[in-house]
Design a protein around this motif. Sequence first.
Motif, PDB file in Angstrom:
ATOM      1  N   GLY A 100       0.814  -1.216   0.000  1.00 28.37           N
ATOM      2  CA  GLY A 100       0.000   0.000   0.000  1.00 28.37           C
ATOM      3  C   GLY A 100       0.842   1.258   0.000  1.00 28.37           C
ATOM      4  N   LEU A 101       1.869   1.276   0.831  1.00 24.26           N
ATOM      5  CA  LEU A 101       2.746   2.445   0.881  1.00 24.26           C
ATOM      6  C   LEU A 101       3.525   2.622  -0.406  1.00 24.26           C
ATOM      7  N   PHE A 102       3.870   1.522  -1.064  1.00 24.86           N
ATOM      8  CA  PHE A 102       4.594   1.590  -2.328  1.00 24.86           C
ATOM      9  C   PHE A 102       3.734   2.254  -3.403  1.00 24.86           C
ATOM     10  N   VAL A 103       2.472   1.882  -3.477  1.00 28.41           N
ATOM     11  CA  VAL A 103       1.560   2.482  -4.465  1.00 28.41           C
ATOM     12  C   VAL A 103       1.394   3.973  -4.200  1.00 28.41           C
ATOM     13  N   VAL A 104       1.193   4.334  -2.940  1.00 31.10           N
ATOM     14  CA  VAL A 104       1.023   5.744  -2.597  1.00 31.10           C
ATOM     15  C   VAL A 104       2.294   6.529  -2.887  1.00 31.10           C
ATOM     16  N   ALA A 105       3.446   5.944  -2.572  1.00 30.44           N
ATOM     17  CA  ALA A 105       4.722   6.630  -2.815  1.00 30.44           C
ATOM     18  C   ALA A 105       4.943   6.884  -4.297  1.00 30.44           C
ATOM     19  N   LEU A 106       4.572   5.931  -5.140  1.00 32.01           N
ATOM     20  CA  LEU A 106       4.737   6.134  -6.577  1.00 32.01           C
ATOM     21  C   LEU A 106       3.789   7.213  -7.085  1.00 32.01           C
ATOM     22  N   ALA A 107       2.562   7.237  -6.562  1.00 34.92           N
ATOM     23  CA  ALA A 107       1.632   8.302  -6.948  1.00 34.92           C
ATOM     24  C   ALA A 107       2.177   9.660  -6.517  1.00 34.92           C
ATOM     25  N   TYR A 108       2.704   9.724  -5.311  1.00 38.90           N
ATOM     26  CA  TYR A 108       3.304  10.965  -4.803  1.00 38.90           C
ATOM     27  C   TYR A 108       4.471  11.395  -5.691  1.00 38.90           C
ATOM     28  N   ALA A 109       5.275  10.433  -6.145  1.00 38.96           N
ATOM     29  CA  ALA A 109       6.411  10.741  -7.018  1.00 38.96           C
ATOM     30  C   ALA A 109       5.945  11.288  -8.361  1.00 38.96           C
ATOM     31  N   VAL A 110       4.904  10.697  -8.929  1.00 43.52           N
ATOM     32  CA  VAL A 110       4.382  11.165 -10.216  1.00 43.52           C
ATOM     33  C   VAL A 110       3.908  12.606 -10.107  1.00 43.52           C
ATOM     34  N   PHE A 111       3.176  12.911  -9.045  1.00 50.41           N
ATOM     35  CA  PHE A 111       2.588  14.248  -8.920  1.00 50.41           C
ATOM     36  C   PHE A 111       3.615  15.307  -8.556  1.00 50.41           C
ATOM     37  N   THR A 112       4.659  14.935  -7.802  1.00 48.24           N
ATOM     38  CA  THR A 112       5.692  15.920  -7.452  1.00 48.24           C
ATOM     39  C   THR A 112       6.681  16.153  -8.586  1.00 48.24           C
ATOM     40  N   ALA A 113       6.751  15.236  -9.552  1.00 45.93           N
ATOM     41  CA  ALA A 113       7.771  15.315 -10.600  1.00 45.93           C
ATOM     42  C   ALA A 113       7.823  16.663 -11.308  1.00 45.93           C
ATOM     43  N   PRO A 114       6.681  17.257 -11.715  1.00 41.60           N
ATOM     44  CA  PRO A 114       6.772  18.520 -12.462  1.00 41.60           C
ATOM     45  C   PRO A 114       6.822  19.768 -11.586  1.00 41.60           C
ATOM     46  N   LEU A 115       6.684  19.648 -10.282  1.00 42.83           N
ATOM     47  CA  LEU A 115       6.464  20.841  -9.458  1.00 42.83           C
ATOM     48  C   LEU A 115       7.649  21.805  -9.471  1.00 42.83           C
ATOM     49  N   ALA A 116       8.854  21.344  -9.138  1.00 37.10           N
ATOM     50  CA  ALA A 116      10.000  22.256  -9.076  1.00 37.10           C
ATOM     51  C   ALA A 116      10.349  22.847 -10.440  1.00 37.10           C
ATOM     52  N   PRO A 117      10.455  22.031 -11.519  1.00 41.00           N
ATOM     53  CA  PRO A 117      10.775  22.652 -12.815  1.00 41.00           C
ATOM     54  C   PRO A 117       9.685  23.578 -13.329  1.00 41.00           C
ATOM     55  N   PHE A 118       8.423  23.254 -13.068  1.00 38.89           N
ATOM     56  CA  PHE A 118       7.340  24.132 -13.524  1.00 38.89           C
ATOM     57  C   PHE A 118       7.337  25.441 -12.739  1.00 38.89           C
ATOM     58  N   ALA A 119       7.624  25.371 -11.441  1.00 40.23           N
ATOM     59  CA  ALA A 119       7.712  26.600 -10.642  1.00 40.23           C
ATOM     60  C   ALA A 119       8.826  27.489 -11.181  1.00 40.23           C
ATOM     61  N   ASP A 120       9.976  26.873 -11.526  1.00 45.69           N
ATOM     62  CA  ASP A 120      11.070  27.636 -12.121  1.00 45.69           C
ATOM     63  C   ASP A 120      10.644  28.272 -13.443  1.00 45.69           C
ATOM     64  N   ALA A 121       9.936  27.506 -14.273  1.00 43.45           N
ATOM     65  CA  ALA A 121       9.500  28.031 -15.570  1.00 43.45           C
ATOM     66  C   ALA A 121       8.567  29.222 -15.395  1.00 43.45           C
ATOM     67  N   LEU A 122       7.634  29.131 -14.467  1.00 39.49           N
ATOM     68  CA  LEU A 122       6.700  30.229 -14.221  1.00 39.49           C
ATOM     69  C   LEU A 122       7.431  31.470 -13.714  1.00 39.49           C
ATOM     70  N   ALA A 123       8.356  31.269 -12.768  1.00 40.19           N
ATOM     71  CA  ALA A 123       9.068  32.414 -12.192  1.00 40.19           C
ATOM     72  C   ALA A 123      10.028  33.043 -13.193  1.00 40.19           C
ATOM     73  N   LEU A 124      10.750  32.220 -13.932  1.00 40.92           N
ATOM     74  CA  LEU A 124      11.698  32.759 -14.908  1.00 40.92           C
ATOM     75  C   LEU A 124      10.972  33.531 -16.003  1.00 40.92           C
ATOM     76  N   SER A 125       9.830  33.016 -16.451  1.00 40.94           N
ATOM     77  CA  SER A 125       9.067  33.710 -17.482  1.00 40.94           C
ATOM     78  C   SER A 125       8.546  35.046 -16.967  1.00 40.94           C
ATOM     79  N   ALA A 126       8.051  35.059 -15.731  1.00 37.94           N
ATOM     80  CA  ALA A 126       7.497  36.295 -15.168  1.00 37.94           C
ATOM     81  C   ALA A 126       8.569  37.325 -14.869  1.00 37.94           C
ATOM     82  N   SER A 127       9.803  36.874 -14.605  1.00 37.06           N
ATOM     83  CA  SER A 127      10.867  37.821 -14.236  1.00 37.06           C
ATOM     84  C   SER A 127      11.612  38.364 -15.432  1.00 37.06           C
ATOM     85  N   GLU A 128      11.312  37.855 -16.629  1.00 34.27           N
ATOM     86  CA  GLU A 128      11.999  38.329 -17.823  1.00 34.27           C
ATOM     87  C   GLU A 128      11.392  39.638 -18.321  1.00 34.27           C
ATOM     88  N   GLY A 129      12.037  40.215 -19.295  1.00 34.47           N
ATOM     89  CA  GLY A 129      11.476  41.410 -19.945  1.00 34.47           C
ATOM     90  C   GLY A 129      11.698  42.658 -19.146  1.00 34.47           C
TER      91      GLY A 129
END
Length: 396
Positions: A100-129
Amino acid sequence: MSASAKDRRSLFGHLALFTALYGGYGALSPFLPLFLEQRGLSAQEIAWLLAMAMLVRMAAGPLAGRIADRWGIVGPVFTLAAALTGVAASAHLAVAGFAGLFVVALAYAVFTAPLAPFADALALSASEGRRRFDYGWVRGAGSAAFILATSLAGMVVVTVGIRGAILLGAGLFIAAGFAAWTLPTQPIAEPARPAAGRGLMIVLANRRFGLVVLAASLILGAHALHDAFAMILWSRHGITPDVAGLLWAEAVASEIVVFLVAGPWILARLEPGRAIGLAALVGALRWGISAETVSLTVLMAIQCLHGLTFALLHLACLKEIGRCVPQNLTVTALTLYGPLGLGLSSALFTLASGPLFAAYGASGLWVMSGVSLAALPVAVLLARGERSRSGERVHR
């Protein structure tokens, strides 16, 4: 709304996003192995679970990136992923047993995967120009939030138990999703397309790039046993979760100091190869001491070394990659250096850490000391190459 008001709204929105996101990581990541042990998992099972989560994250992140880029929905995907991360984090409390914990951990990994790079993309785009704000401001706020959340979570664990840290992290991830949802609409610049297959082969054939990846994989891979089992080890020796949280926060604080101040100062005086060698030696010292004692005074002293074993290494590797790889292939090089080089290395060393910790406990850190030291000859080869290049420039 005036331009300055929009700029302030954008800055505050991104500060809220990074504070909540890295606060969520700070509340959850250090304490998750301890939670898994309390749920009855063995050291091997904890290592297997964490390593598989790393590998899943490596695959899910680029996939989410392709989807978001194709449809131009980076912000919405981040919001959904952050909300689902909060749900997955909470779900850890509803299951028991490895399956059970293995399934939940993999789901948690899938959902966290884009968070840091997407946050960087949003901030870098907003800080340009028009220079609405500096990206470093919001990234620094995220690191500070990680420290505060780790410290707070430690106190929460002492007061209400490990469930409190899990719920705190889950709530902060959901808050990060809400912060992204409320950001002013900002188009994300189309990322540079990766180099074709020929460019990939050029990077892979670059000897100096290969040496950088090898050295970084060894030095960062040597962190694996500590990252997976430090909280468990400290708890077994009477260090309470609130104090352990402060120790973890101290390591992140030293990382920030090196990123902002000490690292640039060192790299102005040492070539990248020598700086990588310094990180390897400090890593060997750090893990050797950790293998021999859990004295709180000693731990407080050596946690400061994290700034050199992680942040200085990262800065030196990026500087060397910028020198040895053609500029038009930098994105390709970083894609290989990050997920495929360091991510895979961390997963494999984490997998090995389970049986190592189960068999030898803290003494297993001597193996990690040797792994870090094994990067020293690689750093020497890089440093010799730097001398050769300097000599060529002089003769010219």
